[in-house]
Design a protein around this motif. Structure first.
Motif, PDB file in Angstrom:
ATOM      1  N   LEU A 148      14.319  19.862  10.423  1.00  0.00           N
ATOM      2  CA  LEU A 148      14.936  18.908   9.495  1.00  0.00           C
ATOM      3  C   LEU A 148      15.833  17.920  10.237  1.00  0.00           C
ATOM      4  CD1 LEU A 148      15.795  21.239   6.494  1.00  0.00           C
ATOM      5  CD2 LEU A 148      13.952  19.554   6.654  1.00  0.00           C
ATOM      6  N   ALA A 149      16.498  18.385  11.289  1.00  0.00           N
ATOM      7  CA  ALA A 149      17.314  17.480  12.102  1.00  0.00           C
ATOM      8  C   ALA A 149      16.428  16.488  12.845  1.00  0.00           C
ATOM      9  CB  ALA A 149      18.168  18.272  13.086  1.00  0.00           C
ATOM     10  N   VAL A 150      15.282  16.954  13.344  1.00  0.00           N
ATOM     11  CA  VAL A 150      14.333  16.050  14.010  1.00  0.00           C
ATOM     12  C   VAL A 150      13.825  15.029  13.001  1.00  0.00           C
ATOM     13  CG1 VAL A 150      12.116  15.887  15.219  1.00  0.00           C
ATOM     14  CG2 VAL A 150      13.656  17.794  15.708  1.00  0.00           C
ATOM     15  N   GLN A 151      13.558  15.477  11.783  1.00  0.00           N
ATOM     16  CA  GLN A 151      13.106  14.567  10.721  1.00  0.00           C
ATOM     17  C   GLN A 151      14.128  13.452  10.507  1.00  0.00           C
ATOM     18  OE1 GLN A 151      13.029  16.343   6.834  1.00  0.00           O
ATOM     19  NE2 GLN A 151      12.166  14.542   5.861  1.00  0.00           N
ATOM     20  N   GLN A 152      15.379  13.811  10.424  1.00  0.00           N
ATOM     21  CA  GLN A 152      16.421  12.801  10.227  1.00  0.00           C
ATOM     22  C   GLN A 152      16.541  11.879  11.431  1.00  0.00           C
ATOM     23  OE1 GLN A 152      20.011  14.791   9.104  1.00  0.00           O
ATOM     24  NE2 GLN A 152      19.403  14.918   6.972  1.00  0.00           N
ATOM     25  N   LEU A 153      16.440  12.449  12.611  1.00  0.00           N
ATOM     26  CA  LEU A 153      16.527  11.653  13.836  1.00  0.00           C
ATOM     27  C   LEU A 153      15.424  10.599  13.871  1.00  0.00           C
ATOM     28  CD1 LEU A 153      17.980  11.378  16.608  1.00  0.00           C
ATOM     29  CD2 LEU A 153      16.262  12.930  17.509  1.00  0.00           C
ATOM     30  N   LEU A 154      14.224  10.987  13.447  1.00  0.00           N
ATOM     31  CA  LEU A 154      13.097  10.063  13.457  1.00  0.00           C
ATOM     32  C   LEU A 154      13.096   9.119  12.257  1.00  0.00           C
ATOM     33  CD1 LEU A 154      10.265  12.523  14.528  1.00  0.00           C
ATOM     34  CD2 LEU A 154      11.454  10.854  15.956  1.00  0.00           C
ATOM     35  N   GLY A 155      13.844   9.460  11.219  1.00  0.00           N
ATOM     36  CA  GLY A 155      13.870   8.624  10.022  1.00  0.00           C
ATOM     37  C   GLY A 155      12.659   8.826   9.126  1.00  0.00           C
ATOM     38  N   HIS A 156      12.033   9.993   9.223  1.00  0.00           N
ATOM     39  CA  HIS A 156      10.865  10.272   8.379  1.00  0.00           C
ATOM     40  C   HIS A 156      11.300  10.607   6.956  1.00  0.00           C
ATOM     41  CE1 HIS A 156       8.166  11.507  12.013  1.00  0.00           C
ATOM     42  NE2 HIS A 156       8.267  10.198  11.877  1.00  0.00           N
ATOM     43  N   TRP A 157      10.536  10.146   6.007  1.00  0.00           N
ATOM     44  CA  TRP A 157      10.826  10.411   4.603  1.00  0.00           C
ATOM     45  C   TRP A 157      10.394  11.828   4.231  1.00  0.00           C
ATOM     46  CZ3 TRP A 157      13.394   7.270   1.280  1.00  0.00           C
ATOM     47  CH2 TRP A 157      13.354   7.596  -0.059  1.00  0.00           C
ATOM     48  N   HIS A 158       9.243  12.269   4.751  1.00  0.00           N
ATOM     49  CA  HIS A 158       8.682  13.574   4.419  1.00  0.00           C
ATOM     50  C   HIS A 158       8.651  14.472   5.650  1.00  0.00           C
ATOM     51  CE1 HIS A 158       7.385  12.184   0.481  1.00  0.00           C
ATOM     52  NE2 HIS A 158       6.942  11.095   1.081  1.00  0.00           N
ATOM     53  N   ILE A 159       8.948  15.741   5.454  1.00  0.00           N
ATOM     54  CA  ILE A 159       8.924  16.705   6.557  1.00  0.00           C
ATOM     55  C   ILE A 159       7.502  16.852   7.103  1.00  0.00           C
ATOM     56  CG2 ILE A 159       8.610  18.786   5.147  1.00  0.00           C
ATOM     57  CD1 ILE A 159      10.875  18.497   8.243  1.00  0.00           C
ATOM     58  N   GLY A 172       0.798  -1.219   0.000  1.00  0.00           N
ATOM     59  CA  GLY A 172       0.000   0.000   0.000  1.00  0.00           C
ATOM     60  C   GLY A 172       0.835   1.275   0.000  1.00  0.00           C
ATOM     61  N   ARG A 173       2.162   1.153   0.105  1.00  0.00           N
ATOM     62  CA  ARG A 173       3.038   2.334   0.084  1.00  0.00           C
ATOM     63  C   ARG A 173       3.694   2.440  -1.278  1.00  0.00           C
ATOM     64  NH1 ARG A 173       5.212   5.388   4.056  1.00  0.00           N
ATOM     65  NH2 ARG A 173       5.087   4.878   6.097  1.00  0.00           N
ATOM     66  N   ARG A 174       3.865   3.658  -1.747  1.00  0.00           N
ATOM     67  CA  ARG A 174       4.545   3.871  -3.021  1.00  0.00           C
ATOM     68  C   ARG A 174       6.046   3.961  -2.852  1.00  0.00           C
ATOM     69  NH1 ARG A 174       1.875   9.000  -4.933  1.00  0.00           N
ATOM     70  NH2 ARG A 174       1.115   9.057  -2.825  1.00  0.00           N
ATOM     71  N   THR A 175       6.480   4.374  -1.670  1.00  0.00           N
ATOM     72  CA  THR A 175       7.911   4.525  -1.434  1.00  0.00           C
ATOM     73  C   THR A 175       8.330   3.615  -0.288  1.00  0.00           C
ATOM     74  OG1 THR A 175       7.508   6.349   0.100  1.00  0.00           O
ATOM     75  CG2 THR A 175       7.975   6.929  -2.180  1.00  0.00           C
ATOM     76  N   PRO A 176       9.535   3.067  -0.350  1.00  0.00           N
ATOM     77  CA  PRO A 176       9.977   2.206   0.751  1.00  0.00           C
ATOM     78  C   PRO A 176      10.277   3.032   2.002  1.00  0.00           C
ATOM     79  CG  PRO A 176      11.749   2.543  -0.822  1.00  0.00           C
ATOM     80  CD  PRO A 176      10.509   3.200  -1.394  1.00  0.00           C
ATOM     81  N   LEU A 177      10.161   2.400   3.145  1.00  0.00           N
ATOM     82  CA  LEU A 177      10.549   3.071   4.381  1.00  0.00           C
ATOM     83  C   LEU A 177      12.049   3.289   4.373  1.00  0.00           C
ATOM     84  CD1 LEU A 177       8.429   1.012   6.928  1.00  0.00           C
ATOM     85  CD2 LEU A 177       8.025   3.342   6.169  1.00  0.00           C
ATOM     86  N   LEU A 178      12.503   4.317   5.045  1.00  0.00           N
ATOM     87  CA  LEU A 178      13.933   4.584   5.112  1.00  0.00           C
ATOM     88  C   LEU A 178      14.629   3.515   5.933  1.00  0.00           C
ATOM     89  CD1 LEU A 178      14.177   8.404   5.863  1.00  0.00           C
ATOM     90  CD2 LEU A 178      14.717   7.245   3.760  1.00  0.00           C
ATOM     91  N   ARG A 206      17.003   2.254   8.667  1.00  0.00           N
ATOM     92  CA  ARG A 206      17.474   2.930   9.869  1.00  0.00           C
ATOM     93  C   ARG A 206      18.977   3.216   9.803  1.00  0.00           C
ATOM     94  NH1 ARG A 206      13.340   3.290  13.231  1.00  0.00           N
ATOM     95  NH2 ARG A 206      11.819   1.652  13.319  1.00  0.00           N
ATOM     96  N   HIS A 207      19.717   2.376   9.107  1.00  0.00           N
ATOM     97  CA  HIS A 207      21.167   2.555   9.045  1.00  0.00           C
ATOM     98  C   HIS A 207      21.578   3.713   8.150  1.00  0.00           C
ATOM     99  CE1 HIS A 207      21.260   0.733   5.055  1.00  0.00           C
ATOM    100  NE2 HIS A 207      20.430  -0.169   5.529  1.00  0.00           N
ATOM    101  N   ARG A 208      20.623   4.334   7.465  1.00  0.00           N
ATOM    102  CA  ARG A 208      20.950   5.440   6.569  1.00  0.00           C
ATOM    103  C   ARG A 208      21.553   6.621   7.328  1.00  0.00           C
ATOM    104  NH1 ARG A 208      16.743   9.131   3.177  1.00  0.00           N
ATOM    105  NH2 ARG A 208      18.278  10.604   2.454  1.00  0.00           N
ATOM    106  N   PHE A 209      21.002   6.922   8.509  1.00  0.00           N
ATOM    107  CA  PHE A 209      21.449   8.082   9.252  1.00  0.00           C
ATOM    108  C   PHE A 209      22.498   7.737  10.307  1.00  0.00           C
ATOM    109  CE2 PHE A 209      17.080   9.135   7.906  1.00  0.00           C
ATOM    110  CZ  PHE A 209      17.411  10.172   7.056  1.00  0.00           C
TER     111      PHE A 209
END
Length: 118
Positions: free
Chosen positions: A76-87, A4-10, A12-15
């Motif tokens: 934006l730093a919080v976004q990266q910390l949480l691993g969210h794809w979209h702001i 049901g998702r168009r994009t894969p989840l990030l 966790r090791h990305r950040f």
């Protein structure tokens, strides 16, 4: 990919690619989310917390994100910390207090009035 998702989840090791798990079991493996949730629920039961005063690991994650944001961490730093794809996900996730919002409004209004007056 999640159904049901168009994009894969990030991933966790990305950040944080070289970091060890924060919470491990007796064998040194990362704790599973269900284990953390069940242990927290058990501790809240032992403490005798009423239903309206209980919280989940997700609530702790949201509170931590909000705390960082209110203490000045860039969204934006919080976004990266949480691993969210979209702001937008992060904006919906962070729930600043009414005091924080009122203070931000006062600062913005004061700056605008000063600019117009001077």
């Amino acid at each position: 990919m999640v159904p049901g998702r168009r994009t894969p989840l990030l991933p966790r090791h990305r950040f944080f690619p070289d970091t060890a798990p924060l919470f491990c079991n007796a064998h040194g493996h990362p704790l599973k989310p269900d284990t953390v949730r069940d242990r927290l629920s058990h501790l809240l039961d032992l403490e005798g917390r009423p239903a309206d005063d209980r919280f989940t690991p997700h609530d702790l994650r949201r509170a931590c994100a909000t705390h960082h944001y209110e203490k000045g961490m860039d969204l934006l730093a919080v976004q990266q910390l949480l691993g969210h794809w979209h702001i937008a996900s992060t904006m919906a996730y962070v729930r600043p207090s009414l005091t924080f919002v009122e203070d931000a409004w006062r600062r913005a209004t004061s700056t605008a009035v000063t600019s117009l007056a001077g």
